[in-house]
Design a protein around this motif. Structure first.
Motif, PDB file in Angstrom:
ATOM      1  N   GLY A   1      -7.248   1.023  -8.584  1.00 51.36           N
ATOM      2  CA  GLY A   1      -7.802   2.378  -8.649  1.00 51.36           C
ATOM      3  C   GLY A   1      -8.292   2.899  -7.314  1.00 51.36           C
ATOM      4  N   ARG A   2      -8.163   2.078  -6.221  1.00 54.67           N
ATOM      5  CA  ARG A   2      -8.793   2.458  -4.957  1.00 54.67           C
ATOM      6  C   ARG A   2      -7.772   2.655  -3.841  1.00 54.67           C
ATOM      7  N   THR A   3      -8.250   3.273  -2.742  1.00 56.24           N
ATOM      8  CA  THR A   3      -7.415   3.397  -1.545  1.00 56.24           C
ATOM      9  C   THR A   3      -8.030   2.527  -0.458  1.00 56.24           C
ATOM     10  N   PHE A   4      -7.223   2.200   0.555  1.00 52.76           N
ATOM     11  CA  PHE A   4      -7.790   1.392   1.638  1.00 52.76           C
ATOM     12  C   PHE A   4      -8.819   2.205   2.421  1.00 52.76           C
ATOM     13  N   GLN A   5      -8.638   3.534   2.421  1.00 54.69           N
ATOM     14  CA  GLN A   5      -9.587   4.397   3.130  1.00 54.69           C
ATOM     15  C   GLN A   5     -11.002   4.224   2.587  1.00 54.69           C
ATOM     16  N   GLU A   6     -11.103   4.079   1.230  1.00 54.03           N
ATOM     17  CA  GLU A   6     -12.416   3.980   0.589  1.00 54.03           C
ATOM     18  C   GLU A   6     -13.201   2.771   1.052  1.00 54.03           C
ATOM     19  N   ILE A   7     -12.495   1.662   1.359  1.00 48.53           N
ATOM     20  CA  ILE A   7     -13.243   0.443   1.668  1.00 48.53           C
ATOM     21  C   ILE A   7     -13.156   0.096   3.154  1.00 48.53           C
ATOM     22  N   THR A   8     -12.693   1.068   3.972  1.00 45.10           N
ATOM     23  CA  THR A   8     -12.651   0.850   5.415  1.00 45.10           C
ATOM     24  C   THR A   8     -13.954   1.323   6.043  1.00 45.10           C
ATOM     25  N   PHE A   9     -14.461   0.559   7.005  1.00 39.16           N
ATOM     26  CA  PHE A   9     -15.651   0.950   7.762  1.00 39.16           C
ATOM     27  C   PHE A   9     -15.339   2.277   8.472  1.00 39.16           C
ATOM     28  N   PRO A  10     -16.142   3.339   8.243  1.00 37.62           N
ATOM     29  CA  PRO A  10     -15.783   4.691   8.708  1.00 37.62           C
ATOM     30  C   PRO A  10     -15.319   4.773  10.167  1.00 37.62           C
ATOM     31  N   GLU A  11     -15.990   4.045  11.037  1.00 40.20           N
ATOM     32  CA  GLU A  11     -15.646   4.121  12.464  1.00 40.20           C
ATOM     33  C   GLU A  11     -14.234   3.605  12.766  1.00 40.20           C
TER      34      GLU A  11
ATOM     35  N   VAL B   1       0.857  -1.183   0.000  1.00 36.16           N
ATOM     36  CA  VAL B   1       0.000   0.000   0.000  1.00 36.16           C
ATOM     37  C   VAL B   1       0.897   1.239   0.000  1.00 36.16           C
ATOM     38  N   SER B   2       0.560   2.192  -0.841  1.00 35.49           N
ATOM     39  CA  SER B   2       1.376   3.408  -0.925  1.00 35.49           C
ATOM     40  C   SER B   2       1.231   4.235   0.345  1.00 35.49           C
ATOM     41  N   LEU B   3       2.113   5.229   0.487  1.00 36.37           N
ATOM     42  CA  LEU B   3       2.081   6.053   1.698  1.00 36.37           C
ATOM     43  C   LEU B   3       0.768   6.822   1.803  1.00 36.37           C
ATOM     44  N   LYS B   4       0.095   7.014   0.658  1.00 33.33           N
ATOM     45  CA  LYS B   4      -1.194   7.723   0.676  1.00 33.33           C
ATOM     46  C   LYS B   4      -2.370   6.771   0.880  1.00 33.33           C
ATOM     47  N   GLY B   5      -2.099   5.466   0.818  1.00 31.89           N
ATOM     48  CA  GLY B   5      -3.170   4.503   1.040  1.00 31.89           C
ATOM     49  C   GLY B   5      -3.659   3.811  -0.214  1.00 31.89           C
ATOM     50  N   GLU B   6      -3.037   4.128  -1.378  1.00 32.09           N
ATOM     51  CA  GLU B   6      -3.465   3.445  -2.610  1.00 32.09           C
ATOM     52  C   GLU B   6      -2.943   2.013  -2.605  1.00 32.09           C
ATOM     53  N   TRP B   7      -3.793   1.099  -3.082  1.00 27.70           N
ATOM     54  CA  TRP B   7      -3.356  -0.289  -3.194  1.00 27.70           C
ATOM     55  C   TRP B   7      -2.361  -0.370  -4.343  1.00 27.70           C
ATOM     56  N   LEU B   8      -1.177  -0.947  -4.110  1.00 28.39           N
ATOM     57  CA  LEU B   8      -0.172  -1.083  -5.160  1.00 28.39           C
ATOM     58  C   LEU B   8      -0.148  -2.506  -5.681  1.00 28.39           C
ATOM     59  N   LYS B   9      -0.449  -3.448  -4.793  1.00 33.11           N
ATOM     60  CA  LYS B   9      -0.385  -4.861  -5.151  1.00 33.11           C
ATOM     61  C   LYS B   9      -1.277  -5.579  -4.147  1.00 33.11           C
ATOM     62  N   ALA B  10      -2.073  -6.519  -4.634  1.00 29.01           N
ATOM     63  CA  ALA B  10      -2.941  -7.277  -3.733  1.00 29.01           C
ATOM     64  C   ALA B  10      -2.855  -8.735  -4.123  1.00 29.01           C
ATOM     65  N   ASN B  11      -2.731  -9.630  -3.153  1.00 29.88           N
ATOM     66  CA  ASN B  11      -2.590 -11.047  -3.509  1.00 29.88           C
ATOM     67  C   ASN B  11      -3.960 -11.702  -3.693  1.00 29.88           C
ATOM     68  N   PRO B  12      -3.985 -12.886  -4.304  1.00 31.38           N
ATOM     69  CA  PRO B  12      -5.273 -13.554  -4.594  1.00 31.38           C
ATOM     70  C   PRO B  12      -6.141 -13.761  -3.343  1.00 31.38           C
TER      71      PRO B  12
ATOM     72  N   GLY C   1     -13.491  -9.333  -2.483  1.00 34.66           N
ATOM     73  CA  GLY C   1     -14.342  -9.368  -3.661  1.00 34.66           C
ATOM     74  C   GLY C   1     -13.871  -8.519  -4.838  1.00 34.66           C
ATOM     75  N   TYR C   2     -12.718  -7.837  -4.711  1.00 37.74           N
ATOM     76  CA  TYR C   2     -12.208  -7.034  -5.831  1.00 37.74           C
ATOM     77  C   TYR C   2     -11.128  -7.823  -6.555  1.00 37.74           C
ATOM     78  N   SER C   3     -11.029  -7.640  -7.892  1.00 35.83           N
ATOM     79  CA  SER C   3      -9.892  -8.211  -8.616  1.00 35.83           C
ATOM     80  C   SER C   3      -8.692  -7.307  -8.343  1.00 35.83           C
ATOM     81  N   GLU C   4      -7.476  -7.792  -8.674  1.00 35.82           N
ATOM     82  CA  GLU C   4      -6.297  -6.966  -8.394  1.00 35.82           C
ATOM     83  C   GLU C   4      -6.393  -5.644  -9.159  1.00 35.82           C
ATOM     84  N   ASP C   5      -6.895  -5.696 -10.397  1.00 33.41           N
ATOM     85  CA  ASP C   5      -7.038  -4.468 -11.180  1.00 33.41           C
ATOM     86  C   ASP C   5      -8.004  -3.493 -10.532  1.00 33.41           C
ATOM     87  N   GLU C   6      -9.101  -4.028  -9.980  1.00 38.43           N
ATOM     88  CA  GLU C   6     -10.085  -3.158  -9.316  1.00 38.43           C
ATOM     89  C   GLU C   6      -9.499  -2.519  -8.064  1.00 38.43           C
ATOM     90  N   PHE C   7      -8.597  -3.249  -7.399  1.00 37.00           N
ATOM     91  CA  PHE C   7      -7.925  -2.684  -6.226  1.00 37.00           C
ATOM     92  C   PHE C   7      -7.098  -1.467  -6.609  1.00 37.00           C
TER      93      PHE C   7
END
Lengths: 477, 133
Positions: free
Chosen positions: A172-182, A146-157, A164-170
């Motif tokens: 374009g996203r950051t971990f912040q986007e898919i984290t439960f807000p609390e 994960v990059s210093l900003k939170g972008e997914w750089l590489k995700a394993n199977p 539920g995301y493919s590696e390609d779908e990961f």
């Protein structure tokens, strides 16, 4: 010129640079001292055109390199493995070129460097990278860079499967986007501690959103990779799915809570009786008046009686929680509610009451049949018992389909109850609210236990003078 | 030892209240003992007596688990009454749940918590504590 040559002679050993030349017509070979050191041959060793090549492991490759230089007239270089005269394996860098000299014909010349240390380090790094990449791709737990900003750089199977995301779908996203807000703030806070070197890694339990929207509980472990100058590069996250564990912990906690509550009920109820028996016995022993002694003995007998009753009732509760689930059957709601109401037909008629059952006819649940009867007999007879004196009782039972569950409501127009005052203990054991002589405070406690043992829930609301509504929710069969 | 004026016993267990009031008589606990079988009965008696302190009890032995109005609800209502006489409340309950003990002692009016059965020694202890303060 003289100075330059001197400088060249000084620098060559400093750079550990081997220098060689071979006259292609005469076969005469020149080696500087460094070449002898690399090859580990002594001063007497006489190099010949074929003897030189045999040091290399891949002699064909050296031969073709030479041929290519001769043919093309362009320089070549390669890293090659060789075995020295003393039998040591080494990696060397060979550079070669060709020139023509009017007097002596074609001369092949070049350099030789011992690069064993560099190549070994490179191979080690390659092996490590390969090992990491294998561990990454085949790890049974989720792993990501994960990059210093939170972008997914590489995700394993495993992680792709978990969220539920493919590696390609990961990508374009950051971990912040898919984290439960609390759960985001704690994670970000730990991240900043990691960047500030306060900590070397961190672990926390957090929730992610699966691509489908449902929640995945995970145990996250994060460490930070820095470059050789200690600048942070990226995070390595290990993510373990603990959703199932969390669910089980919840069930166990609820069960423990119920057990503790039951232990307190048992202790309380047995203690009440035991305490009375103790006090009465003490008083009988200290009493001289025979008539008074007889009164006390009568009380002692009554107390022993109710102690036995209490034990039976406690036993009943234990049975519900132990055996309930083993006797489940498919029950058609409308049909069985109507049948159960019919058992009370005489009392319903005597009170002038109306009982209606509404809702779809095809909904079934899995329930212990005798508990089912107990639940509705208790609720209906409660409605009759706590009817309003000024109006005939109306009991409306409604069955409703809500997603995977069924909701059953039993609403009456009776005297109701002050829910602020009594709501929290309505389903407690030995709780009676109206001061009725025949109310023992067992009915609602029993049916709550029966419903919960079947995986359902029961709640109540109401107002004094306006009636009560009980709501049962349970999974469909 | 000095005798108290009036003591209330609030408990729905009739055998217990009978045995307790007899024991109170035996140790000369108070001039009179009044028994109520739930919080509401006691409250109905207390409220009109607020104006005349001589009619108020100096001590209440209170059970927690009762129908209609339980011990907790009685305590909440009692706190709102603000009597102008010091009335000490002792909880006498079968509950061994530590949460109940902590909760009870958070009420300013509650002096102590006794687990049933209550002994003659306990009664004398309460009495000496009452007359000392």
């Amino acid at each position: 010129m003289q100075t330059r040559l001197e400088l060249y002679q000084l620098v060559t050993p400093l750079a550990e640079l081997g220098i060689w030349e071979r006259n292609l017509s005469t076969g005469k070979v020149f080696w500087n001292e460094i070449i002898r050191q690399i090859l580990e041959v002594d001063e007497d060793f006489q190099p010949g055109s074929q003897t030189n090549i045999r040091f290399y492991k891949d002699t064909d490759r050296v031969q073709s390199m030479i041929e290519s230089v001769i043919e093309s007239g362009k320089p070549q270089q390669a890293e090659l493995e060789m075995v020295t005269a003393l039998g040591n394996a080494k990696w060397v860098k060979v550079r070669m070129h060709i020139r023509s000299n009017e007097g002596s014909g074609k001369l092949l010349y070049g350099t030789l460097e011992d690069v064993t240390a560099e190549v070994d380090a490179k191979l080690l790094l390659q092996e490590r990278e390969q090992r990491f990449s294998k561990a990454f791709n085949y790890a049974p737990i989720g792993m990501a860079l994960v990059s210093l900003k939170g972008e997914w750089l590489k995700a394993n199977p495993s992680l792709c499967g978990m969220l539920g995301y493919s590696e390609d779908e990961f990508m374009g996203r950051t971990f912040q986007e898919i984290t439960f807000p609390e759960d985001l703030e704690t994670d970000l806070e730990q991240m900043s501690h990691l960047l500030a070197r306060d900590i070397t890694n961190y672990s926390l339990e957090k929730r992610y959103y699966h691509k489908n929207g449902h929640i995945i509980w995970a145990l996250l472990n994060v460490s930070l990779v820095r470059d050789e100058r200690e600048n942070p590069l990226y995070f390595i996250s290990q993510i373990k799915d603990i959703t199932e564990q969390k669910k089980n912990t919840g069930i166990i906690e609820a069960q423990n809570g119920r057990l503790l509550n039951f232990a307190h009920i048992v202790s309380h109820n047995l203690r009440s009786h035991a305490g009375n028996i103790y006090m009465l016995a003490q008083m009988i022993l200290g009493e001289n008046d025979q008539a008074e002694k007889d009164v006390l003995t009568g009380m002692l007998a009554d107390n022993a009686d109710s102690l036995l009753n209490t034990l039976d009732e406690l036993n009943e509760i234990v049975k519900i929680n132990n055996e309930g689930t083993t006797h489940r059957q498919v029950i058609n709601l409308r049909k069985e509610i109507e049948r159960t109401a019919n058992i009370l037909a005489a009392s319903i008629r005597a009170e002038g009451a109306t009982v209606t059952v509404q809702g779809p006819e095809d909904i079934s649940i899995l329930f212990n049949p005798s508990y089912f009867e107990s639940v509705f007999i208790n609720l209906i007879s409660n409605s009759l018992k706590y009817r309003h004196p000024d109006r005939p009782p109306i009991i409306a039972i409604t069955v409703e389909d809500i997603a995977e569950k069924v909701q059953i409501t039993v609403a009456d127009n009776g005297i109701g109850l002050d829910m602020v005052l009594h709501g929290h203990k309505l389903f407690g054991m030995y709780k009676a609210f109206h001061g009725n002589a025949d109310a023992r405070g067992m009915g609602l406690f029993l049916i709550r236990n029966q419903i919960e043992a079947m995986g359902g829930s029961i709640t109540a609301h109401g107002n004094p003078g306006e009636g009560m509504t009980f709501t049962i929710e349970i999974n469909k069969a | 030892m000095e005798q108290l004026d009036t003591a209330y016993v609030i408990d729905d267990d009739k055998i217990f209240t009978y045995a307790l009031s007899r024991q109170m008589k035996l140790v000369n606990f108070s001039r009179s003992v009044m028994v109520f079988h739930n919080g509401l009965e006691a409250l109905k008696h207390l409220t009109p007596a607020m104006a005349s302190p001589e009619e108020l009890p100096s001590l209440i032995l209170l059970d927690l688990n009762m129908p209609v109005l339980d011990g907790w609800q009685f305590l909440d209502e009692f706190t709102k009454l603000r009597p102008n006489k010091k009335i000490r409340i002792y909880i006498v309950s079968s509950s061994i749940d530590p949460a109940d003990h902590e909760r009870a002692l958070r009420y300013e009016s509650v002096s102590n918590f006794y687990i049933k059965p209550i002994s003659k020694t306990n009664l004398l202890e309460i009495l000496s504590h009452m007359t000392l303060h």
